[in-house]
Design a protein around this motif. Structure first.
Motif, PDB file in Angstrom:
ATOM      1  N   UNK A 177      -9.127   1.171  -8.088  1.00 37.21           N
ATOM      2  CA  UNK A 177      -8.762   2.331  -7.347  1.00 37.21           C
ATOM      3  C   UNK A 177      -9.687   3.383  -7.826  1.00 37.21           C
ATOM      4  N   UNK A 178     -10.176   4.307  -6.664  1.00 39.60           N
ATOM      5  CA  UNK A 178     -10.949   5.386  -6.823  1.00 39.60           C
ATOM      6  C   UNK A 178      -9.711   6.715  -6.661  1.00 39.60           C
ATOM      7  N   UNK A 179      -9.761   7.256  -7.457  1.00 38.32           N
ATOM      8  CA  UNK A 179      -8.970   8.246  -7.593  1.00 38.32           C
ATOM      9  C   UNK A 179      -9.600   9.803  -6.754  1.00 38.32           C
ATOM     10  N   UNK A 180      -9.122  10.203  -5.970  1.00 39.50           N
ATOM     11  CA  UNK A 180      -9.680  11.527  -5.386  1.00 39.50           C
ATOM     12  C   UNK A 180      -8.856  12.516  -4.996  1.00 39.50           C
ATOM     13  N   UNK A 181      -9.345  13.840  -5.422  1.00 42.23           N
ATOM     14  CA  UNK A 181      -8.282  14.999  -5.150  1.00 42.23           C
ATOM     15  C   UNK A 181      -9.133  16.090  -4.275  1.00 42.23           C
ATOM     16  N   UNK A 182      -8.635  16.502  -3.381  1.00 41.61           N
ATOM     17  CA  UNK A 182      -9.386  17.470  -2.556  1.00 41.61           C
ATOM     18  C   UNK A 182     -11.044  17.132  -2.283  1.00 41.61           C
ATOM     19  N   UNK A 183     -10.904  15.963  -2.015  1.00 45.93           N
ATOM     20  CA  UNK A 183     -12.611  15.554  -1.545  1.00 45.93           C
ATOM     21  C   UNK A 183     -13.462  15.224  -2.657  1.00 45.93           C
ATOM     22  N   UNK A 184     -12.861  15.382  -3.834  1.00 41.47           N
ATOM     23  CA  UNK A 184     -13.658  15.100  -5.261  1.00 41.47           C
ATOM     24  C   UNK A 184     -13.119  13.965  -5.822  1.00 41.47           C
TER      25      UNK A 184
ATOM     26  N   UNK B   6       0.614  -1.340  -0.156  1.00 44.69           N
ATOM     27  CA  UNK B   6       0.118   0.072   0.005  1.00 44.69           C
ATOM     28  C   UNK B   6       0.766   1.211  -0.153  1.00 44.69           C
ATOM     29  N   UNK B   7       0.461   2.169  -0.876  1.00 39.07           N
ATOM     30  CA  UNK B   7       1.244   3.589  -0.654  1.00 39.07           C
ATOM     31  C   UNK B   7       0.801   4.400   0.429  1.00 39.07           C
ATOM     32  N   UNK B   8       1.538   5.548   0.689  1.00 44.27           N
ATOM     33  CA  UNK B   8       0.930   6.174   1.715  1.00 44.27           C
ATOM     34  C   UNK B   8      -0.241   7.012   1.420  1.00 44.27           C
ATOM     35  N   UNK B   9      -0.461   7.305   0.138  1.00 40.78           N
ATOM     36  CA  UNK B   9      -1.539   8.043  -0.328  1.00 40.78           C
ATOM     37  C   UNK B   9      -2.971   7.263  -0.687  1.00 40.78           C
ATOM     38  N   UNK B  10      -2.766   5.785  -0.208  1.00 37.33           N
ATOM     39  CA  UNK B  10      -3.931   4.928  -0.731  1.00 37.33           C
ATOM     40  C   UNK B  10      -4.624   4.495   0.797  1.00 37.33           C
ATOM     41  N   UNK B  11      -5.705   4.008   0.698  1.00 36.24           N
ATOM     42  CA  UNK B  11      -6.782   3.711   1.781  1.00 36.24           C
ATOM     43  C   UNK B  11      -7.337   2.377   1.431  1.00 36.24           C
ATOM     44  N   UNK B  12      -7.408   1.237   2.302  1.00 33.51           N
ATOM     45  CA  UNK B  12      -8.336   0.137   2.029  1.00 33.51           C
ATOM     46  C   UNK B  12      -9.682   0.663   2.782  1.00 33.51           C
TER      47      UNK B  12
ATOM     48  N   UNK C 162      -4.157 -15.019 -11.172  1.00 29.67           N
ATOM     49  CA  UNK C 162      -4.696 -13.763 -10.566  1.00 29.67           C
ATOM     50  C   UNK C 162      -5.911 -13.591 -10.560  1.00 29.67           C
ATOM     51  N   UNK C 163      -6.363 -12.580  -9.840  1.00 28.28           N
ATOM     52  CA  UNK C 163      -7.827 -12.073  -9.707  1.00 28.28           C
ATOM     53  C   UNK C 163      -8.222 -10.647  -9.331  1.00 28.28           C
ATOM     54  N   UNK C 164      -9.092 -10.264  -9.856  1.00 27.27           N
ATOM     55  CA  UNK C 164      -9.658  -8.600  -9.473  1.00 27.27           C
ATOM     56  C   UNK C 164     -10.693  -8.866  -8.584  1.00 27.27           C
ATOM     57  N   UNK C 165     -10.295  -8.128  -7.484  1.00 29.77           N
ATOM     58  CA  UNK C 165     -11.153  -8.050  -6.405  1.00 29.77           C
ATOM     59  C   UNK C 165     -12.288  -7.069  -6.668  1.00 29.77           C
ATOM     60  N   UNK C 166     -13.341  -7.174  -5.988  1.00 27.39           N
ATOM     61  CA  UNK C 166     -14.586  -6.167  -6.374  1.00 27.39           C
ATOM     62  C   UNK C 166     -14.665  -4.991  -5.830  1.00 27.39           C
ATOM     63  N   UNK C 167     -14.276  -4.514  -4.589  1.00 29.96           N
ATOM     64  CA  UNK C 167     -14.227  -3.251  -4.027  1.00 29.96           C
ATOM     65  C   UNK C 167     -12.841  -2.348  -4.177  1.00 29.96           C
ATOM     66  N   UNK C 168     -13.141  -1.175  -4.179  1.00 32.70           N
ATOM     67  CA  UNK C 168     -12.179  -0.231  -4.584  1.00 32.70           C
ATOM     68  C   UNK C 168     -11.208   0.213  -3.436  1.00 32.70           C
ATOM     69  N   UNK C 169     -10.085   0.520  -3.630  1.00 34.27           N
ATOM     70  CA  UNK C 169      -9.285   0.922  -2.893  1.00 34.27           C
ATOM     71  C   UNK C 169      -9.254   2.568  -3.006  1.00 34.27           C
ATOM     72  N   UNK C 170      -9.171   3.421  -2.224  1.00 35.26           N
ATOM     73  CA  UNK C 170      -9.184   4.714  -2.308  1.00 35.26           C
ATOM     74  C   UNK C 170      -7.810   5.338  -2.580  1.00 35.26           C
TER      75      UNK C 170
END
Length: 256
Positions: free
Chosen positions: A115-122, A84-90, A161-169
């Motif tokens: 991954x769900x990309x977020x900038x300044x809350x958007x 996990x990178x410091x700017x990512x969240x599970x 390999x496998x793709x998980x269903x839920x997104x990382x922020x």
């Protein structure tokens, strides 16, 4: 009690992540081990990490992302590795899915996260990020990163390999200037990678790629639907190609 075969080591590589480090450590508390490989941060990240008695902190000189990740992999003790990178969240939903997978008899050895990309809350829904996926969970001994890819590192995976269903922020940057610096850094690393492969700078080629990347992401990948934020992100991502060209040009005239 967690069985040995389903224990997880959380791995982070950091450099100057003081704004993220406390939140990301709290975010991976569900793992059985937390290891941080720090590239000699000078903003207080290293000192903050040393306040944790249950986090293993190692300083290692940064060469490129692939080298740093491969070094980190060699430090783990458990059967599963969560990068996990410091700017990512599970998210809680993704955490539950991760724990279910590692405790099952899955044949998959590596899992890719959306991954769900977020900038300044958007939330950024387009700009090419709608298909953003990345490998973040894998069994120890099955994965290493290609040493010839210095940035946007590519894992070599031995198994299913496998793709998980839920997104990382993904909170990639706090402001546009910090993102510009990140894009510039990545561009320079990519230039070094190309230089080692013998690629020569070509202004027409690189500036054409800049225009193509901006138009592709802003128009065809619907970046315009994200408004001003979409325009700025598409422009900055395309600028990475210009930074790549300038650094490659500099390297090509620098005496060996």
């Amino acid at each position: 009690m967690t069985s040995n075969h389903s224990k997880i080591s959380a791995l982070l590589i950091t450099y100057n992540e003081i704004n993220h480090i406390e939140d990301v450590i709290a975010n991976v508390r569900f793992c059985d081990e937390i290891i941080v490989v720090d590239s000699y941060s000078n903003d207080g990240t290293y000192e903050k990490l040393n306040e944790y008695t249950d986090v293993k902190v190692i300083q290692h000189k940064f060469k490129n992302f692939a080298d740093q990740r491969n070094f980190a992999i060699n430090q783990v003790n458990n059967n599963w590795i969560l990068f996990i990178d410091a700017d990512e969240r599970i998210t809680p939903e993704l955490q539950k899915e991760i724990l279910e997978k590692v405790s099952s008899n899955t044949q998959s050895v590596a899992f890719k996260f959306k991954r769900q990309f977020i900038i300044q809350g958007k939330k950024i829904k387009y700009c090419g990020f709608q298909t953003d996926t990345i490998f973040r969970l894998f069994k120890k001994g099955t994965t290493k990163y290609r040493e010839d890819r210095f940035v946007h590192e590519l894992p070599i995976i031995d198994g299913e390999t496998e793709l998980l269903n839920h997104k990382m922020l993904h909170y990639s940057f706090n402001d546009y200037e910090s993102y510009r610096k990140k894009v510039e850094h990545y561009g320079k690393l990519k230039a070094l990678e190309l230089h080692k492969k013998g690629t020569q700078p070509n202004a027409f080629k690189f500036y054409s790629k800049f225009l193509y990347k901006f138009i592709f992401n802003f128009i065809f990948r619907l970046g315009f639907l994200d408004g001003i934020a979409g325009y700025n992100i598409c422009k900055l991502n395309a600028l990475g190609i210009i930074y790549r060209y300038r650094e490659l040009k500099r390297l090509s005239v620098t005496p060996k």
